[in-house]
Scaffold this motif. Structure first.
Motif, short mmCIF file in Angstrom:
data_model
loop_
_atom_site.label_atom_id
_atom_site.label_comp_id
_atom_site.label_asym_id
_atom_site.label_seq_id
_atom_site.Cartn_x
_atom_site.Cartn_y
_atom_site.Cartn_z
N ASN A 159 0.77 -1.31 0.08
CA ASN A 159 0.02 0.07 -0.05
C ASN A 159 0.97 1.27 -0.07
O ASN A 159 0.25 2.20 0.50
CB ASN A 159 -1.01 -0.02 1.20
CG ASN A 159 -1.79 -1.09 1.18
OD1 ASN A 159 -2.13 -1.96 0.32
ND2 ASN A 159 -1.91 -1.96 2.54
N ARG A 160 1.97 1.24 -0.41
CA ARG A 160 2.83 2.45 -0.66
C ARG A 160 3.88 2.25 -1.84
O ARG A 160 4.16 1.03 -2.51
CB ARG A 160 3.60 2.60 0.83
CG ARG A 160 4.50 1.20 0.79
CD ARG A 160 4.78 1.30 2.57
NE ARG A 160 3.35 1.08 3.20
CZ ARG A 160 3.50 1.24 4.69
NH1 ARG A 160 4.39 1.46 5.17
NH2 ARG A 160 2.33 1.12 5.33
N GLN B 198 -1.50 -6.60 -3.14
CA GLN B 198 -1.96 -7.20 -2.11
C GLN B 198 -2.01 -6.49 -0.79
O GLN B 198 -0.98 -5.66 -0.44
CB GLN B 198 -1.40 -8.46 -1.77
CG GLN B 198 -1.76 -9.65 -2.59
CD GLN B 198 -1.18 -11.14 -2.55
OE1 GLN B 198 -0.75 -11.68 -3.33
NE2 GLN B 198 -1.05 -11.39 -1.09
N PRO B 199 -3.42 -6.11 -0.05
CA PRO B 199 -3.40 -4.97 0.91
C PRO B 199 -2.77 -5.49 2.19
O PRO B 199 -2.33 -4.46 2.99
CB PRO B 199 -4.60 -4.59 0.98
CG PRO B 199 -5.52 -5.87 0.44
CD PRO B 199 -4.78 -6.57 -0.53
N GLY B 200 -3.01 -6.69 2.71
CA GLY B 200 -2.84 -7.07 3.95
C GLY B 200 -1.48 -7.83 4.29
O GLY B 200 -0.79 -7.39 5.13
N PHE C 256 8.56 1.34 -7.70
CA PHE C 256 7.21 1.05 -7.70
C PHE C 256 6.48 2.26 -7.31
O PHE C 256 6.64 2.93 -6.18
CB PHE C 256 6.66 -0.03 -6.99
CG PHE C 256 5.06 -0.14 -7.00
CD1 PHE C 256 4.53 -0.42 -8.31
CD2 PHE C 256 4.36 -0.10 -5.93
CE1 PHE C 256 3.13 -0.54 -8.52
CE2 PHE C 256 3.22 -0.51 -6.03
CZ PHE C 256 2.60 -0.68 -7.24
N ALA C 257 5.46 2.95 -8.16
CA ALA C 257 5.11 4.33 -7.88
C ALA C 257 3.41 4.08 -7.38
O ALA C 257 2.70 3.73 -8.36
CB ALA C 257 5.04 5.42 -8.96
N TYR C 258 3.16 3.93 -6.24
CA TYR C 258 1.89 3.39 -5.86
C TYR C 258 0.70 4.64 -6.25
O TYR C 258 0.81 5.72 -6.17
CB TYR C 258 1.99 3.27 -4.37
CG TYR C 258 0.55 2.56 -3.96
CD1 TYR C 258 0.11 1.46 -4.25
CD2 TYR C 258 -0.15 3.27 -2.82
CE1 TYR C 258 -0.95 0.74 -3.78
CE2 TYR C 258 -1.38 2.76 -2.37
CZ TYR C 258 -2.04 1.47 -2.71
OH TYR C 258 -2.89 0.79 -2.09
N ASP C 259 -0.45 4.17 -6.70
CA ASP C 259 -1.37 5.16 -7.29
C ASP C 259 -1.97 5.74 -5.98
O ASP C 259 -2.30 6.82 -6.03
CB ASP C 259 -2.57 4.41 -7.87
CG ASP C 259 -2.28 3.77 -9.33
OD1 ASP C 259 -1.17 4.41 -9.73
OD2 ASP C 259 -2.81 2.78 -9.62
N GLY C 260 -1.99 5.31 -4.93
CA GLY C 260 -2.77 5.67 -3.74
C GLY C 260 -4.23 5.60 -3.79
O GLY C 260 -4.62 4.67 -4.64
#
Length: 307
Positions: free
Chosen positions: A161-162, A262-264, A231-235
């Motif tokens: 997530n980042r 994957q978020p978790g 990796f540039a996360y979309d947010g």
């Protein structure tokens, strides 16, 4: 062996429970463990002296809780001495006993550090998000090297997530490089920075359902090289996608979208490994264990994250 009272200067919480030794010495001995609490994500229950009370807060397949944690309207009560299969709910007939057991549950929950209860599920996997102590704390970078393997997610900087950057200094053998540089997770979710038949690449394995590979067009030359993946996360919340870019010695060699992340967590038992992919493979073509071992040298790998 006696349990330690302190470890490296840190006082230890004593091990709870009732020893079974008495039952070894006397097969007819009366049960000494007469009270037992249960709590998982708001589902809670209590056993005490033949009576059992419970409330189902949310079944595993239900996306939302059935009611608030403070709502005690759906507790059930059973006399397991005569109703082992829990077929006869006595909550309406014996509200006094139910109230006693609910009070016992709160006593046990307080004693064994269950309170305050938290009915979040996936959110709790991110310690920072829920205010839980985290070994990594606020760390945003790690510096690793060849031979560092078997790192569970709790001892590895959180890349989920980042945005992240992985920068690896590698030494390519004369015959060409092959194998894992750094991988986390396995067949059912994870990522890997690797070299296949001389060509560097990055693969994101989304839950074992979808692979996204970002692959260079030419092989690494023998000698020292720096392979970097950014990796540039979309947010916009957990589990989103982003843009991945692969560099070799500062030159962009590949780019691509990773639509799902994957978020978790990646796995309950897979690890992060430098120079090899232990357990199951993130990338089937590279394999796992000895087959995936990098055939050159990896003096340094830096992992940096930004929110």
């Amino acid at each position: 062996m006696p349990e330690p009272k302190t470890v490296n200067g840190t006082p230890q919480i004593s091990m709870e429970g009732t020893s079974l030794l008495y039952s070894f010495e006397d097969a007819t001995a009366k049960e000494r463990h007469t009270t037992q609490y249960f709590e998982i994500a708001g589902n809670r229950a209590i056993y005490h002296d033949g009576w059992y009370a419970r409330t189902i807060h949310r079944a595993p397949w239900e996306p939302k809780a059935r009611r608030a944690l403070e709502d005690n309207s759906a507790w059930e009560l059973y006399d397991v001495r005569s109703d082992f299969s829990l077929a006869n709910n006595l909550a309406a007939k014996n509200p006094k006993k139910l109230a006693e057991l609910q009070a016992t549950f709160l006593e046990e929950a307080s004693k064994y550090h269950v309170l305050p209860m938290d009915d979040r599920v996936f959110e709790r996997l991110d310690a920072a998000a829920v205010g839980r102590p985290d070994l990594m704390g606020g760390r945003t970078s790690m510096t690793l090297a060849e031979g560092m393997t078997g790192m569970m997610e709790g001892v590895f900087v959180n890349v989920k997530n980042r945005s992240k950057t992985i920068t690896a200094e590698v030494e390519v053998p004369r015959g060409g490089a092959h194998g894992t540089i750094l991988a986390q997770g396995g067949r059912f979710g994870g990522w890997s920075l690797y070299v296949k038949d001389g060509v560097p690449a990055y693969d994101y394995n989304f839950l074992g359902l979808k692979h996204t590979s970002i692959v260079a067009s030419k092989s690494l030359s023998p000698g020292k090289a720096t392979v970097k993946f950014a990796f540039a996360y979309d947010g916009g919340g957990p589990g989103k996608g982003g843009l991945g870019t692969l560099y070799v010695n500062g030159e962009k060699v590949a780019e691509g979208r990773i639509e799902n992340t994957q978020p978790g967590m990646f796995s309950a038992d897979e690890t992060a490994d430098v120079g090899i992919d232990l357990g199951t493979p993130v990338v089937e073509a590279i394999g796992a264990e000895a087959k995936s071992r990098f055939n050159g040298h990896i003096p340094k790998v830096a992992v940096d994250v930004t929110k």
